[in-house]
Enzyme design. Structure first.
Site, PDB file in Angstrom:
ATOM      1  N   TYR A  43      -1.419  -1.505   1.576  1.00 49.89           N
ATOM      2  CA  TYR A  43      -0.021  -0.951   1.854  1.00 49.89           C
ATOM      3  C   TYR A  43       1.059  -1.279   0.809  1.00 49.89           C
ATOM      4  CZ  TYR A  43       4.341   0.343   4.720  1.00 49.89           C
ATOM      5  OH  TYR A  43       5.590   0.734   4.971  1.00 49.89           O
ATOM      6  N   GLY A  44       1.008  -2.394   0.536  1.00 58.63           N
ATOM      7  CA  GLY A  44       2.006  -2.960  -0.476  1.00 58.63           C
ATOM      8  C   GLY A  44       1.849  -2.358  -1.630  1.00 58.63           C
ATOM      9  N   ASP A  89       0.132  17.719   8.134  1.00 61.46           N
ATOM     10  CA  ASP A  89      -0.343  16.415   7.410  1.00 61.46           C
ATOM     11  C   ASP A  89       0.291  16.745   5.848  1.00 61.46           C
ATOM     12  OD1 ASP A  89      -1.424  14.223   5.926  1.00 61.46           O
ATOM     13  OD2 ASP A  89      -3.057  14.068   7.695  1.00 61.46           O
TER      14      ASP A  89
END
Length: 232
Positions: free
Chosen positions: A152-153, A59
């Site tokens: 997200y944006g 990760d």
């Protein structure tokens, strides 16, 4: 620092599926030495990447994993291209900003902004020595405002800013690229139950990204559809 190989080396995060997988495959086909990562060993087994590609399972938000990526770059001896492709939509189903909390924000921010930022810093000596390229996969959601896409944006807008600030601070060729809609698992997650078969496959975007890497224009934000390369 002195490079110990003449073969070009790329590190592509999130290479087990989607655009990262397509890009890793094509780079390897063109003779690049490729390092890639992802969280699922099973997905890499299914992906069938060439044996010349170095896979590091883990990760990006984990410091030990980033150390292993850095060790692979050091072992290869140079870094000509760093691609920040790994990302997350955040908790699913996607929700309006009024329904998210700090934990949701931190999940998205650590993957989409924090991991790329600190990994870039760690790898700057190799990128600088090779006069390399920093390429971050962005989104139209970074500049447009869509319902439920706020976290997200915002993270992609921040990634754009971080990427281009590295260019200003280091002189590296750095680009934030909106690939456009693609037929990927992540895009399907954003539109559960909808038919996204009309979206282009990620393989059609790769030539545009590589055209940008080869042309090395001024640092900035680009749309893949506006770049050279055959998207057929």
């Amino acid at each position: 620092m002195t490079t110990n190989t003449t073969e070009r080396v790329a590190l592509v995060t999130g290479g087990s599926a989607g655009l990262g997988l397509a890009l890793s495959r094509e780079l390897a086909r063109r003779g690049w030495r490729v390092i890639t990562d992802g969280r699922s060993e099973e997905k890499f087994k299914e992906a069938g990447l060439p044996g010349t590609v170095t896979v590091v399972v883990g990760d990006l938000t984990d410091a030990d994993h980033r150390d292993r990526l850095q060790a692979e770059v050091e072992r290869h001896g140079r870094l000509d291209l760093l691609v920040h492709n790994a990302s997350t939509l955040g908790p699913l189903p996607m929700r309006p900003l009024g329904e998210v909390d700090v934990a949701d924000l931190m999940q998205v921010w650590r993957t989409n902004v924090g991991g790329p930022l600190v990994l870039t810093s760690a790898l700057l000596p190799w990128l600088r020595d090779a006069d390399g390229v920093l390429l971050s996969i962005s989104s139209d959601a970074a500049v447009q405002h869509y319902e439920t896409w706020g976290l997200y944006g915002a993270s992609k807008a921040a990634l754009d800013h971080v990427t281009l600030t590295y260019a200003a601070e280091t002189g590296l060729r750095a680009y934030a690229v909106d690939p456009g809609d693609m037929r990927t698992a992540m895009h399907q997650d954003a539109f559960p139950g909808e038919d996204i078969s009309d979206r282009p496959l990620p393989e059609t975007v790769v030539p545009h990204l590589l055209a940008l890497v080869e042309a090395r224009p001024e640092p900035g934000r680009y749309r893949a559809a506006d770049l050279g390369g055959d998207r057929s």
